[in-house]
Design an enzyme around this catalytic site. Structure first.
Site, mmCIF file in Angstrom:
data_model
loop_
_atom_site.group_PDB
_atom_site.id
_atom_site.type_symbol
_atom_site.label_atom_id
_atom_site.label_comp_id
_atom_site.label_asym_id
_atom_site.label_seq_id
_atom_site.Cartn_x
_atom_site.Cartn_y
_atom_site.Cartn_z
ATOM 1 C CB CYS A 20 -0.938 0.000 1.197
ATOM 2 S SG CYS A 20 -2.068 -1.410 1.220
ATOM 3 C CG HIS A 47 -3.202 3.416 1.945
ATOM 4 N ND1 HIS A 47 -3.706 3.018 0.728
ATOM 5 C CD2 HIS A 47 -3.311 2.342 2.779
ATOM 6 C CE1 HIS A 47 -4.092 1.757 0.811
ATOM 7 N NE2 HIS A 47 -3.869 1.325 2.050
ATOM 8 C CG ASN A 106 -6.675 -0.882 1.106
ATOM 9 O OD1 ASN A 106 -5.918 -0.491 0.224
ATOM 10 N ND2 ASN A 106 -6.222 -1.334 2.272
#
EC number: 2.3.1.180
Length: 325
Positions: free
Chosen positions: A115, A252, A282
């Protein structure tokens, strides 16, 4: 004396055609829209079909970013793709993007920091541009995490989505102050001792399989809100700025509660936080460039704004970068 800054001159997104709501997921696993929204802030995500590979989404986002910048493949001499879900073990997804866009100069390679991959990729591209080793870079974050989640695990499968985002960075002469447009500073960290908290249980060098994502949610939450502060504070210090100077915080997009807790800890007003996790879920390395593209195109992020991007990924790896738009 002038210096070279890596200036963002274009942004783009590439999303699958299919939107999957929480209600639809509740028909597949034991969950509910209320449960997902309460714990994550996610209301929907995009899931790729068999034809929408990571490279296909990455090409879509990269082409949109080039169009936004008014450039063509001939103008690019560096392609970096941040991804943990490449189409193939090799060649890199970046080379597939490079070929599809008719880019024939310079280097193309993938970067894997889960990520945090996009932040790592921006910092890496900046090193090429700031030293004169490249002139313009295409930095892509592209993922198809739906291929590696365990669809029987309701605690993780509801979190992730597929997509790609991209930016074009261009080396431009600048005065060398934090008033310059471009990447001003970046701070990166990794600590492999935390592997068991977020990882995929397979790979070509171990099991010979793709594997599936495994996560200790509470531990990831605790680390994301606590330890990630060091890179944010470091990037601000190196850039001669404070959190109060930020126009936008673009973290993020993993979980609304993590995002808001991090912003509160830094003293950043929530109206300065770009939040897209509700619509994308996500998307790992794609989440920040997708959020940047949304906020740039809807008029929130404007020329001259001071923007902080920040992420943490499996391993753990984490990083932050300060950018003057």
């Amino acid at each position: 004396m002038t210096t070279l800054r890596s200036v963002v001159v274009g942004t783009g997104s590439g999303l699958p055609a299919r939107v999957v709501t929480n209600a639809e997921l509740a028909e597949r696993v034991e969950t509910s829209d209320e449960w997902i929204v309460q714990r994550t802030g996610i209301r929907q995500r995009y899931l790729a079909d068999a034809s929408e590979t990571t490279s296909v989404l990455g090409i879509r986002a990269a082409r949109a970013a080039l169009d936004d910048a008014g450039l063509t493949g001939d103008d690019i001499d560096l392609v970096i793709c941040a991804t943990s879900t490449p189409d193939h073990t090799f060649p890199s997804t970046a080379t597939q993007i490079q070929a599809a866009l008719g880019i024939h100069a310079g280097a193309a390679f993938d970067l894997q920091a889960v990520c945090a991959g996009f932040v790592f990729a921006v910092s890496t591209a900046d090193k090429f541009l700031a030293t004169g080793a490249a002139r313009r870079a295409l930095v892509v974050g592209a993922e198809t995490f739906s291929r590696i989640v365990d669809w029987e695990d309701r605690t993780t499968c509801v979190l992730f989505g597929d997509g790609a985002g991209a930016i074009v960075l261009e080396a431009q002469d600048a005065a060398g102050t934090n008033a310059d447009r471009g990447v001003i500073s970046a701070s990166l960290r990794s600590d492999g001792r935390h592997r068991e908290k977020l990882y995929v249980d397979g790979g070509p060098g171990s099991t010979g399989t793709t594997g599936q994502l495994r996560m200790e949610g509470k531990e990831v939450f605790r680390f994301a809100v606590g330890s990630v502060m060091d890179v944010i504070e470091d990037a601000l210090k190196m850039g001669g700025a404070t959190a109060a100077d930020l126009d936008w915080f673009v973290p993020h997009q993993a979980n609304k509660r993590i995002i808001e807790a991090s912003a509160d800890k830094l003293g950043i007003p929530r109206d300065k936080v770009v939040l897209t996790v509700d619509r994308h879920g996500n998307t790992s390395a794609a989440s920040i460039p997708l959020a940047l593209d949304v906020a740039r195109r809807d008029g929130r992020i404007r020329r001259g704004d001071l923007v902080m991007i920040e992420a943490i990924g499996g391993g753990f790896s984490w990083g932050a970068a300060l950018i003057r738009w």
